[in-house]
Design an enzyme around this catalytic site. Structure first.
Site, short mmCIF file in Angstrom:
data_model
loop_
_atom_site.label_atom_id
_atom_site.label_comp_id
_atom_site.label_asym_id
_atom_site.label_seq_id
_atom_site.Cartn_x
_atom_site.Cartn_y
_atom_site.Cartn_z
N HIS A 1 0.84 -1.21 0.00
CA HIS A 1 0.00 0.00 0.00
C HIS A 1 0.87 1.25 0.00
CE1 HIS A 1 -3.03 -2.68 2.33
NE2 HIS A 1 -3.47 -2.57 1.09
N LYS B 1 -18.10 -5.58 7.15
CA LYS B 1 -16.86 -6.30 6.89
C LYS B 1 -16.05 -6.34 8.20
CE LYS B 1 -13.24 -6.26 3.35
NZ LYS B 1 -12.67 -5.52 2.25
N ARG C 1 -2.16 -6.22 -8.05
CA ARG C 1 -1.03 -7.09 -7.77
C ARG C 1 -0.85 -8.16 -8.84
NH1 ARG C 1 -3.20 -8.01 -1.85
NH2 ARG C 1 -5.01 -7.47 -3.09
N SER D 1 -2.85 -7.79 3.17
CA SER D 1 -3.15 -7.57 4.58
C SER D 1 -3.57 -8.87 5.24
CB SER D 1 -4.28 -6.55 4.74
OG SER D 1 -3.90 -5.31 4.21
P1 ADP Z 1 -9.77 -3.59 -0.13
O1 ADP Z 1 -9.90 -2.13 -0.40
O2 ADP Z 1 -10.22 -4.42 -1.29
O3 ADP Z 1 -10.28 -4.01 1.19
P2 ADP Z 1 -6.97 -3.31 0.61
O4 ADP Z 1 -7.29 -2.34 1.66
O5 ADP Z 1 -6.08 -4.46 1.01
O6 ADP Z 1 -8.20 -3.94 -0.11
O7 ADP Z 1 -6.21 -2.60 -0.59
C1 ADP Z 1 -6.52 -1.35 -1.12
C2 ADP Z 1 -5.95 -1.27 -2.51
O8 ADP Z 1 -4.55 -1.53 -2.50
C3 ADP Z 1 -6.53 -2.29 -3.50
O9 ADP Z 1 -6.60 -1.69 -4.77
C4 ADP Z 1 -5.52 -3.41 -3.49
O10 ADP Z 1 -5.55 -4.14 -4.71
C5 ADP Z 1 -4.25 -2.63 -3.35
N1 ADP Z 1 -3.18 -3.46 -2.76
C6 ADP Z 1 -3.27 -4.28 -1.70
N2 ADP Z 1 -2.08 -4.87 -1.43
C7 ADP Z 1 -1.23 -4.40 -2.39
C8 ADP Z 1 0.15 -4.67 -2.71
N3 ADP Z 1 0.88 -5.54 -2.01
N4 ADP Z 1 0.69 -4.02 -3.76
C9 ADP Z 1 -0.06 -3.16 -4.48
N5 ADP Z 1 -1.35 -2.89 -4.27
C10 ADP Z 1 -1.94 -3.50 -3.23
#
Ligand code: ADP
Length: 162
Positions: free
Chosen positions: A17, A41, A90, A128
């Site tokens: 992130h 969620k 990813r 995560s």
């Molecule tokens: P969500 O919003 O679906 O609950 P997250 O909070 O984990 O998911 O992720 C927010 C955004 O960051 C999403 O677009 C996710 O694909 C992206 N993301 C999560 N992990 C990574 C990573 N390791 N590298 C790049 N982008 C990521």
């Protein structure tokens, strides 16, 4: 001024992130990392804790701020007059869900453009949920998450695994 939002659960924030956020901060004038608190969620970290940790991590990036919201991302974007939404990709497995979300958001808010940043190879396997799973089992996750997040997870699972 070109503003963008980077919405997500960030439960918790990882180096993946952070990398997307830093790269977005070089492209846009201002980026809001918008942490979603969705009551349906279940999350490990309360919304305020997720926000607090992100604040510590991003304090040296001048054009980024963190905020929290509940409800629809498009409503948050409209309210804050933002027309760019950033998401990270990813792998191909992220694509289907992200495409559906981007298309739905486009229907709900036609001026909003979703822009994808491809994960750097070294972060593409970090999620995560994996971080939480392995931290719960007592493994070191310091290579996957920024220091404040690591400290939180170590303390949290030390308390709860006793
Ligand atoms: P969500 O919003 O679906 O609950 P997250 O909070 O984990 O998911 O992720 C927010 C955004 O960051 C999403 O677009 C996710 O694909 C992206 N993301 C999560 N992990 C990574 C990573 N390791 N590298 C790049 N982008 C990521």
């Amino acid at each position: 001024m070109l503003k963008a939002i980077y919405p997500g659960s960030f439960d918790p924030m990882t180096y993946g992130h952070l990398d997307i956020l830093k790269r977005a901060s070089l492209v846009f004038d201002y980026v809001i990392m918008a942490v979603v608190g969705n009551p349906s969620k279940s999350s490990l970290l309360p919304l305020t804790k997720r926000e607090e940790l992100i604040k510590l991590v991003i304090q040296d990036i001048p054009n980024v701020k963190v905020d929290t919201f509940e409800g629809l991302t498009v409503d948050y974007a409209k309210k804050n007059k933002v027309k760019v939404l950033i998401r990270g990709l990813r792998a191909i497995s992220d694509f289907e869900a992200e495409l559906g979300m981007a298309q739905t958001n486009k229907e709900l808010y036609p001026e909003l453009e979703t822009i994808f940043f491809m994960s750097k190879a070294q972060y593409s396997f970090i999620s995560s949920s994996t971080v939480k799973e392995i931290a719960q089992l007592g493994a070191d996750v310091s290579q996957f998450v920024p220091n404040p997040v690591n400290e939180f997870l170590v303390n949290h699972f030390n308390l709860h695994n006793k």
